[in-house]
Structure formats: structure tokens, C-alpha cells
Design a protein around this motif. Sequence first.
Motif: not given
Length: 61
Positions: A43-45, A48-49, A51-54
Amino acid sequence: MKPFIIITLLLAITYAIAEGIHYGSTTGIVLATCSLIALGYAIYLTEKLHKQLREEAEGEY
């Protein structure tokens, strides 16, 4: 849909931990606890993914 899947997995893992405690199975408790930790990390990863894509999408504009 995603919260429903997470809740279902958490209930299944909680049930496995409870069954392990009920039957005194140390292996069952350890495996269920490891599954719980792995689910939390997944769930954490995922968050994070996303967020990075946004952030990358905002940088393109």
C-alpha cells in the motif's frame, strides 16, 4: 473498489492470525503477520508511485 479489496485482505489476514492463535500455531501466526506487513508495504509503495506519477505529469505541462 480499492478500499474494498484492502479491507477484504485485512479481514482475511486478521482471521488467519486469530486461527493461528486459537490452534496455537506459531507458524500460522508468523506467516499471517508477514502477510500483514507485506500488504502494508505494498500500500505504501502504491501510494508513493501514484504521487511520483502525479508529480511527473505536473512537470510535463
